[in-house]
Design a protein around this motif. Structure first.
Motif, PDB file in Angstrom:
ATOM      1  N   SER A 219     -10.434  -5.656  -3.464  1.00 48.56           N
ATOM      2  CA  SER A 219     -10.593  -4.798  -2.291  1.00 48.56           C
ATOM      3  C   SER A 219      -9.930  -3.460  -2.547  1.00 48.56           C
ATOM      4  O   SER A 219      -8.813  -3.400  -3.071  1.00 48.56           O
ATOM      5  CB  SER A 219      -9.947  -5.447  -1.066  1.00 48.56           C
ATOM      6  OG  SER A 219      -9.937  -4.548   0.025  1.00 48.56           O
ATOM      7  N   PRO A 220     -10.579  -2.355  -2.167  1.00 51.86           N
ATOM      8  CA  PRO A 220      -9.934  -1.048  -2.322  1.00 51.86           C
ATOM      9  C   PRO A 220      -8.842  -0.791  -1.299  1.00 51.86           C
ATOM     10  O   PRO A 220      -8.107   0.188  -1.405  1.00 51.86           O
ATOM     11  CB  PRO A 220     -11.093  -0.055  -2.140  1.00 51.86           C
ATOM     12  CG  PRO A 220     -12.100  -0.790  -1.326  1.00 51.86           C
ATOM     13  CD  PRO A 220     -11.976  -2.235  -1.713  1.00 51.86           C
ATOM     14  N   HIS A 221      -8.718  -1.671  -0.319  1.00 49.67           N
ATOM     15  CA  HIS A 221      -7.642  -1.534   0.672  1.00 49.67           C
ATOM     16  C   HIS A 221      -6.285  -1.611  -0.011  1.00 49.67           C
ATOM     17  O   HIS A 221      -6.108  -2.345  -0.987  1.00 49.67           O
ATOM     18  CB  HIS A 221      -7.769  -2.644   1.716  1.00 49.67           C
ATOM     19  CG  HIS A 221      -6.674  -2.652   2.747  1.00 49.67           C
ATOM     20  ND1 HIS A 221      -5.580  -3.483   2.673  1.00 49.67           N
ATOM     21  CD2 HIS A 221      -6.521  -1.924   3.880  1.00 49.67           C
ATOM     22  CE1 HIS A 221      -4.792  -3.273   3.713  1.00 49.67           C
ATOM     23  NE2 HIS A 221      -5.343  -2.339   4.455  1.00 49.67           N
ATOM     24  N   ARG A 222      -5.323  -0.849   0.478  1.00 48.04           N
ATOM     25  CA  ARG A 222      -3.946  -0.926   0.006  1.00 48.04           C
ATOM     26  C   ARG A 222      -3.042  -1.240   1.191  1.00 48.04           C
ATOM     27  O   ARG A 222      -3.210  -0.681   2.271  1.00 48.04           O
ATOM     28  CB  ARG A 222      -3.502   0.381  -0.673  1.00 48.04           C
ATOM     29  CG  ARG A 222      -4.203   0.627  -2.012  1.00 48.04           C
ATOM     30  CD  ARG A 222      -3.758  -0.380  -3.062  1.00 48.04           C
ATOM     31  NE  ARG A 222      -4.462  -0.237  -4.340  1.00 48.04           N
ATOM     32  CZ  ARG A 222      -5.531  -0.941  -4.688  1.00 48.04           C
ATOM     33  NH1 ARG A 222      -6.054  -1.828  -3.850  1.00 48.04           N
ATOM     34  NH2 ARG A 222      -6.099  -0.766  -5.859  1.00 48.04           N
ATOM     35  N   THR A 223      -2.115  -2.144   0.979  1.00 45.62           N
ATOM     36  CA  THR A 223      -1.242  -2.585   2.061  1.00 45.62           C
ATOM     37  C   THR A 223       0.024  -1.755   2.063  1.00 45.62           C
ATOM     38  O   THR A 223       0.796  -1.762   1.102  1.00 45.62           O
ATOM     39  CB  THR A 223      -0.901  -4.075   1.902  1.00 45.62           C
ATOM     40  OG1 THR A 223      -2.116  -4.839   1.903  1.00 45.62           O
ATOM     41  CG2 THR A 223      -0.016  -4.545   3.041  1.00 45.62           C
ATOM     42  N   GLY A 224       0.237  -1.020   3.159  1.00 44.80           N
ATOM     43  CA  GLY A 224       1.414  -0.192   3.318  1.00 44.80           C
ATOM     44  C   GLY A 224       2.484  -0.890   4.138  1.00 44.80           C
ATOM     45  O   GLY A 224       2.302  -2.012   4.629  1.00 44.80           O
ATOM     46  N   LEU A 225       3.600  -0.218   4.335  1.00 45.00           N
ATOM     47  CA  LEU A 225       4.721  -0.813   5.051  1.00 45.00           C
ATOM     48  C   LEU A 225       4.363  -1.115   6.498  1.00 45.00           C
ATOM     49  O   LEU A 225       4.838  -2.103   7.073  1.00 45.00           O
ATOM     50  CB  LEU A 225       5.931   0.121   4.981  1.00 45.00           C
ATOM     51  CG  LEU A 225       7.240  -0.430   5.547  1.00 45.00           C
ATOM     52  CD1 LEU A 225       7.674  -1.690   4.800  1.00 45.00           C
ATOM     53  CD2 LEU A 225       8.331   0.637   5.478  1.00 45.00           C
TER      54      LEU A 225
ATOM     55  N   VAL B 246       6.055 -10.199   6.662  1.00 43.96           N
ATOM     56  CA  VAL B 246       4.772 -10.899   6.598  1.00 43.96           C
ATOM     57  C   VAL B 246       3.673  -9.955   7.049  1.00 43.96           C
ATOM     58  O   VAL B 246       3.842  -9.169   7.979  1.00 43.96           O
ATOM     59  CB  VAL B 246       4.788 -12.185   7.454  1.00 43.96           C
ATOM     60  CG1 VAL B 246       5.090 -11.888   8.918  1.00 43.96           C
ATOM     61  CG2 VAL B 246       3.482 -12.951   7.312  1.00 43.96           C
ATOM     62  N   SER B 247       2.552 -10.025   6.377  1.00 42.95           N
ATOM     63  CA  SER B 247       1.421  -9.156   6.693  1.00 42.95           C
ATOM     64  C   SER B 247       0.146  -9.976   6.735  1.00 42.95           C
ATOM     65  O   SER B 247       0.009 -10.980   6.028  1.00 42.95           O
ATOM     66  CB  SER B 247       1.277  -8.050   5.638  1.00 42.95           C
ATOM     67  OG  SER B 247       0.073  -7.330   5.812  1.00 42.95           O
ATOM     68  N   LEU B 248      -0.798  -9.515   7.561  1.00 39.39           N
ATOM     69  CA  LEU B 248      -2.161 -10.017   7.469  1.00 39.39           C
ATOM     70  C   LEU B 248      -2.642  -9.793   6.042  1.00 39.39           C
ATOM     71  O   LEU B 248      -2.312  -8.778   5.421  1.00 39.39           O
ATOM     72  CB  LEU B 248      -3.047  -9.238   8.440  1.00 39.39           C
ATOM     73  CG  LEU B 248      -4.510  -9.665   8.559  1.00 39.39           C
ATOM     74  CD1 LEU B 248      -4.614 -10.977   9.306  1.00 39.39           C
ATOM     75  CD2 LEU B 248      -5.310  -8.581   9.287  1.00 39.39           C
ATOM     76  N   PRO B 249      -3.388 -10.732   5.462  1.00 39.93           N
ATOM     77  CA  PRO B 249      -3.921 -10.500   4.118  1.00 39.93           C
ATOM     78  C   PRO B 249      -4.648  -9.168   4.012  1.00 39.93           C
ATOM     79  O   PRO B 249      -5.176  -8.649   5.010  1.00 39.93           O
ATOM     80  CB  PRO B 249      -4.877 -11.677   3.916  1.00 39.93           C
ATOM     81  CG  PRO B 249      -4.305 -12.763   4.764  1.00 39.93           C
ATOM     82  CD  PRO B 249      -3.763 -12.065   5.983  1.00 39.93           C
ATOM     83  N   GLY B 250      -4.670  -8.617   2.817  1.00 34.95           N
ATOM     84  CA  GLY B 250      -5.315  -7.328   2.605  1.00 34.95           C
ATOM     85  C   GLY B 250      -5.422  -7.024   1.134  1.00 34.95           C
ATOM     86  O   GLY B 250      -5.414  -7.924   0.296  1.00 34.95           O
ATOM     87  N   GLY B 251      -5.492  -5.741   0.831  1.00 31.72           N
ATOM     88  CA  GLY B 251      -5.511  -5.330  -0.558  1.00 31.72           C
ATOM     89  C   GLY B 251      -4.119  -5.371  -1.161  1.00 31.72           C
ATOM     90  O   GLY B 251      -3.140  -5.737  -0.500  1.00 31.72           O
TER      91      GLY B 251
ATOM     92  N   VAL C 223      -0.442  -4.651  -2.429  1.00 31.04           N
ATOM     93  CA  VAL C 223       0.671  -3.961  -1.785  1.00 31.04           C
ATOM     94  C   VAL C 223       1.044  -2.736  -2.614  1.00 31.04           C
ATOM     95  O   VAL C 223       1.114  -2.790  -3.843  1.00 31.04           O
ATOM     96  CB  VAL C 223       1.882  -4.908  -1.657  1.00 31.04           C
ATOM     97  CG1 VAL C 223       3.073  -4.195  -1.019  1.00 31.04           C
ATOM     98  CG2 VAL C 223       1.502  -6.148  -0.848  1.00 31.04           C
ATOM     99  N   GLU C 224       1.266  -1.623  -1.915  1.00 30.84           N
ATOM    100  CA  GLU C 224       1.713  -0.415  -2.612  1.00 30.84           C
ATOM    101  C   GLU C 224       3.033  -0.707  -3.324  1.00 30.84           C
ATOM    102  O   GLU C 224       3.925  -1.355  -2.772  1.00 30.84           O
ATOM    103  CB  GLU C 224       1.880   0.721  -1.612  1.00 30.84           C
ATOM    104  CG  GLU C 224       0.579   1.147  -0.945  1.00 30.84           C
ATOM    105  CD  GLU C 224       0.789   2.117   0.202  1.00 30.84           C
ATOM    106  OE1 GLU C 224       1.971   2.404   0.531  1.00 30.84           O
ATOM    107  OE2 GLU C 224      -0.212   2.574   0.784  1.00 30.84           O
TER     108      GLU C 224
END
Length: 483
Positions: free
Chosen positions: A20-26, A61-66, A68-69
């Motif tokens: 995924s091109p998504h990136r997970t930020g803070l 904890v984060s929702l799943p995504g791309g 992590v930065e």
């Protein structure tokens, strides 16, 4: 041990698709510290909580995504280590993680975190990990920790039970003393969660064996990881770990579970009938079963999808059935710009939008739609939400990524899933409430960062040979390693 052991609690938990091109930020992480972190675990108020002194460090904890930065991971890891250093001597660490975190520029983030925590806590402290069965267990990670356990159900109805088990194993072991043996064996099989649901065989039978093995004298815990299919890293594969004081029995048990998994590799079915999105829509409209649900599986945000791939929405809008009487709910597309435009226009207004395809363009890019703003809402997860109706399609647009797993996720927006022909949800296997709701259900093999068709994703970094990428591969060496 005469006094209560001191146990630190920490973790970074996310499932990350490298496709995924998504990136997970803070801002995607919910970070808890201090009393808020202790309040996360209900069992701390009971007998288990009384058996130790619990030191809250940091949990994110984060929702799943791309992925992590890298700077975000460094910041969270750094704070855990700083708090660990200032907490004073600790006898143990409860490491509450997912196990499939990818970080930009890294290939084994959990091993990096566990190794750093081990170095900071010292060689005598015991580390116990609670994990998702869709996590990965590399040799480096398994070496750095002492006790490992993971969920035994998919869909996951035992998440908090697993965390309590990890804590209880740790407290019990600190009371009895000594480190257990760990029999670890990777299994070169990489399957999506939608093919390994414990609702169905062979996964149901395989996971049913775990409590039986755990009950044996000399065994502390047994765990089977499916692995995470949507990251392209060498650690991504199934794994078995059995811990206990009887090394030979741990090895025998791990070998047995790994062999059973390997032998069953061809037998894992999708959790529902599958097909192209067009096929699923056609079947749903032709059926008299309502509500009829379709999983838009390739862009499932709870598996790591970006949540804005527009493919399925575009297909619905292009289908003449939905301009001539048929109805559908589409949940959902994350698009803060579209939500802002709908909010400015207000309920009842007709607006033209370019929706989705801004994080992950997919095969369509943004989809043009002209529709009526049905309603606007504020949600603690999705932020500002707009429901826009285009013909018979009710499109849910969110300003932040949000999964739709509960009936109230729809009814809170004034939508009743039982009154429309189709409900299209960006999800893989249906979570319990939707599973109970559905009169019928199909799994659409749609594009996105968590595409169920693994062979078209283009894995290059996984260890080969690997099933199903190498279907004619020889039987692997499944002899467990004692760590």
């Amino acid at each position: 041990m005469t006094s209560k052991p001191r146990i630190g609690i920490a973790g970074i938990a996310i499932e990350s698709s490298t496709f995924s091109p998504h990136r997970t930020g803070l801002d995607a992480f919910r970070v808890t510290r201090g009393a808020d972190l202790l309040a996360r675990y209900a069992w701390l108020s009971g007998e288990l909580g009384e058996r130790a002194e619990w030191a809250p460090l940091l949990h994110a904890v984060s929702l799943p995504g791309g992925a992590v930065e890298s700077g975000v991971y460094a910041e969270l890891k750094g704070e855990i280590l700083t708090r660990l250093a200032s907490a004073g001597p600790l006898d143990g660490i409860l490491l509450d993680i997912h196990g499939a975190m990818s970080v930009v520029g890294m290939t084994d983030a959990e091993a990096d975190l566990a190794t750093a925590v081990r170095a900071a806590a010292g060689p005598e402290a015991l580390i116990s990990t609670s994990m998702d069965l869709h996590g990965n267990v590399s040799r480096g990670f398994a070496t750095a920790v002492d006790l490992l356990t993971c969920y035994r159900t998919a869909p996951h109805v035992d998440t908090w039970e697993t965390r309590e088990r990890a804590a209880r194993n740790l407290v019990d072991r600190l009371a009895s003393g000594g480190r257990p043996h760990k029999a670890w064996v990777p299994v070169p099989v990489l399957l999506p969660g939608e093919k390994t649901s414990t609702r169905l065989e062979p996964a149901s039978g395989l996971y049913a064996r775990i409590p039986q093995i755990e009950a044996r004298e000399g065994i502390l815990d047994a765990a089977v990881w499916v692995g995470y299919a949507w990251a392209d890293e060498p650690r991504c594969q199934a794994a078995v770990v059995v811990t206990g004081d009887d090394a030979a029995l741990a090895v025998e048990s791990a070998r047995s579970l790994a062999t059973e998994y390997w032998r069953a590799r061809h037998e894992f079915p999708f959790v529902a009938p599958t097909g192209s999105f067009a096929f699923c829509v056609g079947q749903g409209l032709a059926s008299d079963r309502r509500p009829f649900l379709i999983s838009d599986s390739g862009d499932n945000p709870t598996a790591g999808g970006a949540g804005d791939v527009s493919w399925s929405l575009g297909e619905l809008l292009d289908d003449p059935a939905f301009s001539s009487g048929s109805t559908a709910i589409h949940a959902s597309i994350v698009d803060p710009a579209a939500v802002s435009a709908a909010s400015t226009a207000g309920p009842g207004a007709t607006i033209s939008l370019a929706v989705g395809g801004k994080i992950d363009p997919g095969p369509r890019g943004p989809v043009a739609m002209t529709g009526v703003v049905e309603s606007l809402h504020d949600d603690p997860v999705g932020g500002r939400i707009a429901v826009v109706r285009c013909g018979g399609v009710y499109s849910i647009l969110t300003s932040r990524r949000k999964p739709y797993h509960l009936v109230r996720d729809f009814t809170d927006l004034g939508l009743d899933p039982s009154t429309v022909d189709l409900v299209v949800v960006k999800i893989g296997y249906l979570e319990p409430e939707l599973y109970e709701l559905a009169s019928d259900w199909l799994l659409a093999l749609t594009p996105g960062g968590v595409d169920q068709d693994l062979l078209r994703l283009g894995h290059k970094g996984i260890s080969r040979p690997m099933f199903p990428f190498d279907p004619e591969m020889d039987d692997p060496d499944l002899e467990p390693v004692l760590l």
